[in-house]
Each structure stands twice: as structure tokens, then as C-alpha cells.
Design a protein around this motif. Structure first.
Motif, short mmCIF file in Angstrom:
data_model
loop_
_atom_site.label_atom_id
_atom_site.label_comp_id
_atom_site.label_asym_id
_atom_site.label_seq_id
_atom_site.Cartn_x
_atom_site.Cartn_y
_atom_site.Cartn_z
N THR A 1 2.86 5.06 4.79
CA THR A 1 3.45 4.91 3.58
C THR A 1 4.83 5.92 4.18
O THR A 1 5.75 5.33 3.18
CB THR A 1 2.24 4.81 2.80
N ASN B 1 5.23 -4.80 -3.62
CA ASN B 1 3.48 -5.06 -4.05
C ASN B 1 3.06 -4.23 -3.58
O ASN B 1 1.54 -4.59 -4.13
CB ASN B 1 3.27 -6.55 -3.95
N SER B 2 2.60 -2.86 -3.38
CA SER B 2 2.09 -2.27 -2.65
C SER B 2 2.03 -1.22 -1.89
O SER B 2 2.59 -0.81 -1.35
CB SER B 2 1.30 -3.12 -1.08
N PRO C 1 -5.29 -0.35 -1.59
CA PRO C 1 -5.32 -2.23 -2.29
C PRO C 1 -6.66 -2.60 -0.98
O PRO C 1 -6.46 -1.88 -0.04
CB PRO C 1 -3.93 -2.15 -1.78
#
Length: 511
Positions: free
Chosen positions: A252, A264-265, A187
Motif C-alpha cells: 500500500t 475505494n480501498s 478490506p
């Protein structure tokens, strides 16, 4: 009646382990039996799967159904096995071809109406499935962006059970709505809301923050309230470079298992900042749980910053639990069901007041704490823990004149981050061909063999080691900080100035 097999993934910490799901629909008293060390959430899958199949207009076999999860010795936890159990039963009952479900991996929790609900830990689960080569993984549509971060894996996002079964029945290419392809891997970087230029009056602490970011070192700040300790710690992540792709996947995956991945990511590409409250338990800090072991604050701060504000207020056993991850970069949580290891390589920043009343001791003598009270208060930070801190900085209250004079020397996070990135590139070039990337990663054996400064540079440090004011662990940390200071100065090796400054920072002699 026949036996059908498919595959799913069990999570052990942040590692995905392949699980073979077998379903046998045979003669006997009608009912469904799960074997293979299922937990409570998985045992309840019987009712979820039955309702999902019936409400999706597929017949529930009026026979004895046995579902086996292999390997049987591996504990299975969570609801992500629902979809694999459902397709295995449908394959054994002849509703869908058994050969169509043998190779793909199925992940997802079923709703009673057949909808497929998102689950935790999809990224590490897909990474575990990817170890078997180019595979197809069927996952809930809500987890598609996260799952598609794994290369060389065909991701099949599904909204409900009926959509999946109809595709499996046809046996042709999936419809256009089913395949998913994520083109953007990382992102865009969002500008932070805070900046180092917000802090004035603490030039030594700002310099220490720059050294922390450049080398990955730990920091302890001691001073009364209102001196900027929290402000400094919150701005440390703004000095750190973006995470590399492999590190971003690690971070992550941990946040996905913990269930705190930002919606959102799909990928975290910035170093995380974690600041637990001083009332947090040991399980909240290092990880734990009775049924399902979850990562704690030290793992959520992996590749980022762990800020322990009001450090002496934390229980001593919680602070001492930090010693293992500070030394090894990982934490092992042992429970009756087994041991789980989570990665935990972070920059630790501790902040402390000099005494419980937190009043200044130099101006006006408003502090009423006796020396014994102050010593007992700071004594909650054990010697072995302080010994693992690379730099100790004393911050004091600044006068109006000092604040005004320091404004002309304040630099933005962007300016300091550029120097940090240059220093890290120098360190990475020097450490090329090794598994280490920053000076803080270099082990003691290599530090004193391949990366030992000259005898002249080590003269003052050796003197402190001989006198007993410096421990062997402290010596390692002084040398690492000296290398970082040399990288920031653009020097090929640390000299007497760098080792002397590193020694002063380790001993807390900045005030």
C-alpha cells in the motif's frame, strides 16, 4: 516577532524522514524566502500559502519571512509541506500559539481558497512520523482512511486551513468532526473475476503455475499465440494467499507513493498483478524520474506478479535491468541528487513466441522463419536473465480431442489455492525463526547448509552440475523448486522424484 517550529515528513523512496519546519517573521524587506533544498513544487508553496491565508481571512505578515526546512542537506520535494509552512508562519506571526504546533506533524497541499487537498505517499509519511512514538498527524480529510491504517498514531483529518487554525486557537479537544478512527484494518476479500478453470489443454503449465504460487518461483512460458500463456499468467494471483498485514502495508505504501492507490480501498490486501507493455522504458519498469524518483513496475508488483508478455519485444537493456531485483528483491535508482532504493520482491512470469512470425512450426509448416532468425529472436533474452528463471515451460496448441479430454481434470482457483496455502504453511513452519517465508527467499548459503537434500536426491542434479549443463545459480533454483514440490506433496524433504522434476522444469524439458 518570533520563531515558530513545527514538523512535517519528506519522502525518500518509500521511507518517511522527519523534517523540522521553522518560520521567522522579522524586520527587513517584505517577502518570503524558502531554504533547505526545496524543489520547484515546494518553491511555489510561497504563493499557495499566501493566497490560502489571505482567503481564509488571516493577515499576511508585512515583514521578511524566512522558512527553513531541516535537515538542510535532505532534498525536499512535493507540495505536502504547504500546511506545515502555513502553520509555522501563523505561529511566528502570533496568530496561533507556537507551543500548539511544535509537536504535531502537518501534511497536505493548500488550495488558493484554503482548502486542504490530498497528497501522495500519506501512508509511508505517517509511518515515518510514527517512529517518533505516539504522535499527532494532521492530514487532508481525503487521506484519512489511508493514514488511519498506521496504529498508535492520532490522525487529525482537516478539510481547510480555517478549521485547523480555529482548533489550534481554542487549545481544547478537537470538535467531533475532526477525529477519525478506522475500525476495519483489512478490506474484505473480493472474489476474482478470472479462474484457473478457464484454461484447458495445458496441464503441465497449470501445474507449473501451482508450483510458482506455492514457492514464489519465476516462470517462463514459450509457445505460439492462442495457447493460453496470457490466460495462465493472469490467473496466477488467484492462487496466491492474501497478503499478511506487514506485507499489505508495504504494498500500500508503494502504491501510495506512485499515486495509484485505489480510491475505494485504503489498503491493498491482495497480491498485485502488473503487466507493462513491451514499449515501456527502463524508468517505467525499474523506476526513475528526473526531479522526483517514482517506483516502477517491478516495485508496483512487490509481493505480487510481474508479467512480461512478448518478452523478446522488450529492449534488451530493460530486460537486463530486471536482474538486480530478481536477485536481491529490491532495486536502486541512482540519480544526480542521490540514490533511492525501492522494494521489488515479486514473481516474474515471462511469455514468448518461438519466433517473430508466431506461426506454428509443427503442423502444416506455416512458419517461414529460418533457424537463425528464431535463434536471434529468442537471443534477446540474455543468458544471465534466463538463468534466474526457476521454471521453463513449453506450451503448444492442443487439438479438439485433447481439449475435451482435459476438461475433466481442470480444477478451480479455489481448489488449487487451498493446496498452495497448505504448502506455504509447511514452508513457513520449517522456516520459523528465520527472516524467510517462502522457499524462493532462502539464500544460497542456508540452502546448501541447513536445507540441502540428501545425496541420493542430489545425484542427478550433481551430474548435470559436473557436466556443465547446470550453473551454480541454476542449482540453487532447482533445490528451491524441489523443496516446493516436497511441500505440495506433503513430504518432509525432497527426494529423487522432486529434484528430478525440478531439474526438468529448470531445463524446460516438459515437452
Amino acid at each position: 516577532m518570533a520563531v515558530a517550529r513545527t514538523r512535517s515528513v519528506a519522502l525518500v523512496g518509500v521511507t518517511g524522514r522527519s523534517v523540522e519546519v521553522e518560520a521567522d517573521v522579522g524586520n527587513g524587506l517584505a517577502g518570503i524566502h524558502l531554504i533547505g533544498l526545496p524543489d520547484t513544487a515546494l518553491s511555489e508553496a510561497r504563493e499557495r500559502v499566501r493566497s490560502a491565508m489571505v482567503n481564509s481571512h488571516y493577515p499576511w505578515p508585512d515583514a521578511r519571512i524566512t522558512v527553513s526546512l531541516f535537515p538542510a542537506s535532505l532534498p525536499k520535494r512535493g507540495s505536502q509541506f504547504d500546511l506545515a509552512i502555513a502553520v509555522a508562519i501563523l505561529g511566528a506571526a502570533g496568530v496561533i500559539p507556537a507551543e500548539r504546533i511544535a509537536e504535531p506533524f502537518f501534511l497536505g497541499e493548500l488550495g488558493l481558497d484554503g482548502r486542504l487537498r490530498p497528497v501522495r505517499g500519506v501512508l509511508p509519511s505517517v509511518l515515518g512520523a510514527a517512529k517518533h512514538g505516539e504522535v499527532t498527524v494532521v492530514i487532508p480529510a481525503a487521506n484519512a482512511a489511508e493514514a488511519a491504517l498506521v496504529p498508535d498514531v492520532r490522525i487529525m483529518p482537516v478539510s481547510d486551513l480555517r478549521q485547523l487554525v480555529e482548533w489550534l486557537r481554542k487549545g481544547d479537544d478537537p470538535p467531533e468532526s475532526l477525529p477519525f478512527d478506522l475500525t476495519e484494518q483489512m478490506p474484505p476479500t473480493i472474489a476474482p473475476a478470472v479462474d484457473l478453470s478457464d484454461v484447458v489443454g495445458q496441464p503441465v503449465a497449470r501445474r507449473a503455475l501451482e508450483v510458482c504460487a506455492a514457492g514464489g518461483h519465476n516462470l517462463w512460458m514459450l509457445g505460439p499465440p492462442g495457447t493460453g500463456k496470457t490466460l495462465l499468467a493472469e490467473r496466477l494471483p488467484t492462487l496466491l494467499p492474501d497478503l499478511e498485514l506487514d506485507h499489505a502495508l508495504e504494498v500500500t505504501a508503494i502504491h501510495s507513493v506512485a499515486g495509484v492507490l485505489p480510491p475505494n480501498s485504503p489498503m491493498i490486501n491482495r497480491p498485485p498483478f502488473v503487466s507493462p507493455h513491451h514499449t515501456a522504458t527502463s524508468a517505467a519498469i525499474v523506476g526513475g524520474g528526473s526531479a522526483v524518483v517514482r517506483p516502477g513496475a517491478v516495485s508496483l508488483a512487490h509481493r505480487g506478479v510481474l508479467f512480461m508478455d512478448e518478452a523478446p519485444e522488450f529492449p534488451r537493456h530493460v530486460l537486463d535491468a530486471l536482474r538486480q531485483p530478481l536477485e536481491s528483491g529490491q532495486v536502486t535508482v541512482s540519480r544526480a541528487a542521490g540514490a533511492v532504493t525501492f522494494p521489488a520482491r515479486f514473481i516474474m512470469v515471462m511469455a514468448a513466441n518461438p519466433c517473430p512470425c508466431a506461426q506454428p512450426q509443427d503442423k502444416g509448416d506455416s512458419c517461414t522463419c529460418t533457424p537463425t532468425v528464431r535463434r536471434r529472436y529468442l537471443g534477446r533474452l540474455s543468458g544471465p536473465l534466463i538463468d534466474r528463471i526457476d521454471m521453463k515451460v513449453t506450451v503448444s496448441r492442443s487439438s479438439r480431442r485433447e481439449l475435451m479430454a482435459d476438461r475433466q481434470f481442470v480444477e478451480s482457483s479455489k481448489t488449487v489455492a487451498a493446496r498452495v496455502l497448505t504448502a506455504r504453511e509447511r514452508a513457513a513452519e520449517r522456516l520459523s525463526g528465520t527472516p524467510w517465508r517462502t522457499n524462493a527467499d532462502i539464500p544460497s548459503s542456508a540452502l546448501h547448509a541447513d536445507y540441502r537434500p540428501s545425496d541420493e536426491a542430489m545425484k542427478q542434479v550433481s551430474s548435470c552440475l559436473d557436466s556443465g549443463t547446470l550453473s551454480a545459480r541454476g542449482l540453487d533454483r532447482v533445490v528451491r523448486v524441489a523443496w516446493t514440490l516436497a511441500d505440495l506433496a506433503g513430504k518432509p524433504k525432497p527426494g529423487p522424484d522432486e529434484t528430478g522434476t525440478a531439474l526438468a522444469l529448470w531445463m524446460g524439458l516438459n515437452s
